[in-house]
Design an enzyme around this catalytic site. Structure first.
Site, short mmCIF file in Angstrom:
data_model
loop_
_atom_site.label_atom_id
_atom_site.label_comp_id
_atom_site.label_asym_id
_atom_site.label_seq_id
_atom_site.Cartn_x
_atom_site.Cartn_y
_atom_site.Cartn_z
N ASP A 39 0.95 -1.14 -0.12
CA ASP A 39 0.00 -0.22 -0.01
C ASP A 39 0.83 1.14 -0.18
OD1 ASP A 39 -2.34 -1.31 0.15
OD2 ASP A 39 -2.64 -1.48 2.28
N TYR A 67 6.54 -8.26 8.75
CA TYR A 67 6.07 -7.05 9.14
C TYR A 67 6.30 -6.49 10.39
CZ TYR A 67 3.56 -7.78 4.59
OH TYR A 67 2.95 -8.13 3.38
N ASP A 81 -6.64 1.11 8.46
CA ASP A 81 -5.56 1.76 8.60
C ASP A 81 -5.58 3.35 9.10
OD1 ASP A 81 -5.63 2.91 6.25
OD2 ASP A 81 -4.36 2.04 5.18
N ARG A 180 -3.62 -5.07 8.11
CA ARG A 180 -4.51 -4.06 8.81
C ARG A 180 -5.57 -4.83 9.25
NH1 ARG A 180 -7.06 -1.78 3.61
NH2 ARG A 180 -5.60 -2.85 1.94
#
Length: 305
Positions: A39, A67, A81, A180
């Site tokens: 993203d 992550y 998010d 997310r």
């Protein structure tokens, strides 16, 4: 002409397609492809396949990712998010939640879990991406999917500010995992609204953030004719697959000609995708897979001439 895999550092504010577009201009080649999107507001390592390496991008994507994320308890958003509009909010005080409660919930998310992808995502429903429905204020049923969380743990203390509670986590997961969505689901398990407020991908496809190059560094290395040595070979992107080393020159020739084989010709048991590797050069010759109809045969999926 470049051939290989280049771990690129994607800055926040750029799309994965932006990175590919810029690299095509820098390297003056159209054979550039990314291995799964990040993203725009997510930073981190984005493996880029160049030249013949574009043939193995799918396999790089399947090798797993790691992550570092920040979970914010206190509000949910339309996008799950920090970029979305707040749709639910509660005030979080210091006595609302404890680190022990959070750790107990995180353990529940390790292993195979079920996720419903966010409306603002590129998952397709009836041939149309979910974010296209979302932008038109259309609601559609989203298909559940099973994803794998190999590791999840809290890496910071709890930070209570602005009636929210934030904490950091590290997540190692398989393909198709939405971090997310994971953040909002952690909130649901705690009985609190939540969203992901920050995300960085530190590993992808066997590549680490520390070895990733910025676009500026790539341009400089290209101008100095020093970029090729920074590229990883195609074989690196296939290291997650079983390999068969070929020493017979006649078989090598047949492989490069895309011929099918009887499984019995090889000592190894072949019940999944394998790579055929030249014993002399250690280069991959081809990727083979079991024949879908003839159970005793394998057929070429990709050949590297």
């Amino acid at each position: 002409m470049y051939n290989g895999i280049l771990p690129v550092y994607k800055e926040r504010g750029l799309t994965s397609h932006d990175v590919v577009f810029k690299l095509r201009k820098i390297l003056k080649t159209k054979k550039v492809g990314h291995t799964g999107t990040l993203d725009p507001e997510v930073s981190g390592v984005l493996p880029i396949c160049i030249g013949d390496a574009t043939k193995v991008s799918d396999y790089v994507m399947n090798m797993g990712k790691t992550y570092e994320a920040t979970v914010c308890l206190g509000s949910t958003t339309t996008t799950e998010d920090q970029t979305g509009e707040v749709i639910e909010r509660v005030n979080i005080e210091k006595d609302t939640i404890t680190s022990t409660q959070i750790d107990d919930v995180l353990v529940q998310f390790q292993g195979v879990i079920t996720q419903v992808p966010p409306m603002y995502s590129s998952v397709k429903v009836n041939g149309k991406k979910l974010y296209e429905y979302a932008r038109n204020n259309q609601v559609v049923e989203r298909p559940e999917r099973q994803v794998v969380i190999n590791q999840i743990s809290r890496t910071s203390g709890l930070r209570f500010e602005h009636n929210d509670c934030e904490f950091d986590i590290i997540v190692s997961c398989g393909k198709g995992t939405y971090i997310r969505t994971l953040a909002t689901d952690i909130g649901k398990a705690l009985g609190l609204p939540a969203h992901m407020s920050k995300l960085t991908r530190t590993q992808s496809g066997g590549f680490d953030l520390k070895e990733s190059l910025s676009l500026e560094a790539i341009q400089t290395l290209h101008e100095q004719d020093a970029l090729q040595e920074k590229l990883f070979p195609i074989e690196y992107g296939l290291k997650g697959l079983k390999q068969i080393v070929i020493s017979d020159d006649e078989i090598k020739g047949k492989i490069l000609n895309g011929q099918k084989f009887n499984k019995a010709q090889f000592e190894q048991n072949i019940d999944e995708i394998v790579i055929m590797v030249d014993d002399t050069t250690q280069k991959v010759l081809a990727i083979y897979e079991p024949h879908p109809e003839k159970i005793h045969e394998i057929k070429p999926k990709k050949v590297f001439n």
